[in-house]
Design an enzyme around this catalytic site. Structure first.
Site, short mmCIF file in Angstrom:
data_model
loop_
_atom_site.label_atom_id
_atom_site.label_comp_id
_atom_site.label_asym_id
_atom_site.label_seq_id
_atom_site.Cartn_x
_atom_site.Cartn_y
_atom_site.Cartn_z
N MET A 16 0.83 -1.15 0.06
CA MET A 16 0.04 0.02 -0.14
C MET A 16 0.89 1.24 0.24
SD MET A 16 -3.38 -0.71 2.30
CE MET A 16 -2.49 -1.20 4.08
N THR A 62 12.32 -3.10 2.22
CA THR A 62 11.54 -4.03 2.82
C THR A 62 12.45 -5.52 2.53
OG1 THR A 62 9.53 -5.50 3.12
CG2 THR A 62 9.96 -4.55 0.97
N LYS A 66 16.74 -4.99 4.25
CA LYS A 66 16.77 -4.18 5.43
C LYS A 66 18.15 -4.05 6.07
CE LYS A 66 11.86 -3.97 6.68
NZ LYS A 66 11.00 -3.95 7.72
N ASP A 102 9.69 1.73 11.40
CA ASP A 102 8.86 0.67 11.89
C ASP A 102 8.92 0.72 13.33
OD1 ASP A 102 8.18 -0.61 9.51
OD2 ASP A 102 9.92 -2.12 9.63
N ALA A 125 9.52 -13.32 17.16
CA ALA A 125 10.74 -13.05 17.33
C ALA A 125 11.53 -12.69 15.86
CB ALA A 125 11.76 -14.04 18.20
N GLY A 126 10.71 -12.18 15.19
CA GLY A 126 11.37 -11.71 13.79
C GLY A 126 11.49 -10.30 13.67
P1 NAP Z 1 9.41 -12.85 10.57
O1 NAP Z 1 10.70 -12.21 10.56
O2 NAP Z 1 9.35 -13.69 9.13
O3 NAP Z 1 9.03 -13.34 11.68
C1 NAP Z 1 7.84 -14.26 11.94
C2 NAP Z 1 7.62 -14.63 13.22
O4 NAP Z 1 6.23 -15.26 13.26
C3 NAP Z 1 8.61 -15.55 13.56
O5 NAP Z 1 9.01 -15.37 15.05
C4 NAP Z 1 7.82 -16.72 13.74
O6 NAP Z 1 8.13 -17.83 14.54
C5 NAP Z 1 6.58 -16.29 14.02
N1 NAP Z 1 5.62 -17.20 13.25
C6 NAP Z 1 5.26 -17.44 11.90
N2 NAP Z 1 4.23 -18.69 12.03
C7 NAP Z 1 3.94 -18.91 12.89
C8 NAP Z 1 2.88 -19.92 13.54
N3 NAP Z 1 2.29 -20.65 12.76
N4 NAP Z 1 2.97 -19.90 14.86
C9 NAP Z 1 3.53 -19.31 15.81
N5 NAP Z 1 4.32 -18.44 15.41
C10 NAP Z 1 4.80 -18.01 13.98
O7 NAP Z 1 8.28 -11.88 9.96
P2 NAP Z 1 8.12 -10.22 10.42
O8 NAP Z 1 8.80 -9.26 9.39
O9 NAP Z 1 8.46 -10.12 11.75
O10 NAP Z 1 6.73 -9.90 10.18
C11 NAP Z 1 5.79 -10.61 10.88
C12 NAP Z 1 4.42 -10.16 10.85
O11 NAP Z 1 4.24 -8.71 10.83
C13 NAP Z 1 3.70 -10.23 9.28
O12 NAP Z 1 2.47 -10.80 9.07
C14 NAP Z 1 3.87 -8.79 8.61
O13 NAP Z 1 2.76 -8.53 7.62
C15 NAP Z 1 3.47 -8.07 9.68
N6 NAP Z 1 4.18 -6.75 9.70
C16 NAP Z 1 3.15 -5.45 9.80
C17 NAP Z 1 3.76 -4.16 9.64
C18 NAP Z 1 3.13 -3.14 9.79
O14 NAP Z 1 3.27 -2.00 9.43
N7 NAP Z 1 1.74 -3.23 10.68
C19 NAP Z 1 5.26 -4.12 9.43
C20 NAP Z 1 5.86 -5.30 9.27
C21 NAP Z 1 5.38 -6.47 9.39
P3 NAP Z 1 9.65 -18.89 14.39
O15 NAP Z 1 10.87 -18.28 14.68
O16 NAP Z 1 9.22 -20.29 15.23
O17 NAP Z 1 9.59 -19.43 12.82
#
Ligand code: NAP
Length: 269
Positions: A16, A62, A66, A102, A125-126
């Protein structure tokens, strides 16, 4: 020629950001265009040369760039350095700078609460969890914890930021005043309808913050609201990280209410 801004990432799915920033440019009468630039890892060095020579006046950054983009910048903010990720590139005179908005986006909606929570647990923890932990510490929340499906990743993050680490199966045991979901649980697609928290474990009056914004009301937020929690949607984080980028690039403020309406209508359609 109009000034060029854009987002780099790979794969660059639907975003977006172009709609948001191009709306802001039009509203404020700024002759600029924000582009979507899908960019593979191997092409980053050459692209960052283009940023300096064309020049390109600002970037949203992104996954997967990053962290790697930092090697191509002249100055990196303390905030971006602390979390090891840059999501915004901008010029300060002839100095190419990196910031992480962020973190600004995560904390902005919490600043308007009547009272700041005393404790917060971050689920996940991502990359987004790193921004949340850094943001909650920046807000001065005295007790911050992280919990993740893969314990070792939570341990690493917790050690780095000197916060608590809670095993995933114990995450709902504490009296957390702020619960922040940074996992994709609840996101549209296969995970929609899944929540990282049981509906009978929300504490009335706590804040439930979901950084997932599609759908706008996840199961986590719906159940938290029904249990008497204050809720914050991920749209607020997205909006505020974008507003902060726009300020860095133009020195001007996009109209917040108008930008929110734009994003709400984009998500609704
Ligand atoms: P990431 O680095 O891939 O981290 C994902 C995290 O979620 C990891 O800790 C992973 O755990 C956990 N996870 C994934 N699937 C899971 C499940 N089925 N059950 C439990 N834990 C699970 O991703 P990210 O960049 O942090 O993004 C995470 C989310 O935030 C996404 O949905 C993204 O769209 C959203 N986001 C939103 C904004 C905003 O502006 N609102 C900004 C950034 C991101 P493991 O370590 O065990 O794999």
């Amino acid at each position: 020629m109009s000034r060029a801004y854009g987002i780099i990432g790979w794969p660059l799915g639907h975003t977006m950001s172009p709609a948001l920033h191009n709306w802001g440019f039009t509203e404020l009468g700024i002759d600029a265009q924000y582009w979507a630039w899908p960019l593979e890892t191997k092409d980053l060095p050459e692209f960052m040369e283009r940023v300096r020579t064309e020049p390109i006046l600002g970037l949203s950054v992104t996954i997967p760039h990053k962290r790697t983009v930092m090697a191509h910048l002249d100055r990196i903010s303390d905030r971006a350095r602390a979390i090891g990720a840059v999501n915004t590139v901008y010029w300060d005179g002839d100095v190419l700078c990196g910031e992480n908005t962020d973190v600004i986006g995560v904390v902005a909606p919490l600043r308007s609460l009547d009272s700041m929570p005393d404790s917060a647990i971050v689920l996940g923890a991502g990359g987004a969890a790193r921004a949340a932990v850094a943001g909650f510490l920046e807000l001065g929340i005295p007790r911050v914890a992280v919990s993740n499906r893969t314990l070792s990743k939570a341990e690493t993050l917790a050690a780095e930021f000197e916060v608590e680490c809670v095993p995933w199966d114990k995450r709902m045991d504490g009296d957390w005043e702020l619960v922040c979901n940074t996992t994709p649980l609840g996101m549209s697609g296969d995970l929609q309808g899944v929540s990282p928290w049981d509906e009978d474990r929300f504490a009335r009056g706590a804040v439930a913050y979901d950084i997932v914004y599609n759908p706008l009301e996840t199961r986590f937020l719906a159940e938290a609201g029904a249990a008497g929690c204050r809720t914050v949607s991920g749209l607020e984080m997205f909006l505020h990280q974008g507003l902060a980028q726009f300020r860095l690039w133009t020195g001007q403020n996009m109209d917040e209410a108008g930008a929110r309406r734009l994003l709400l209508s984009a998500l609704g359609s």
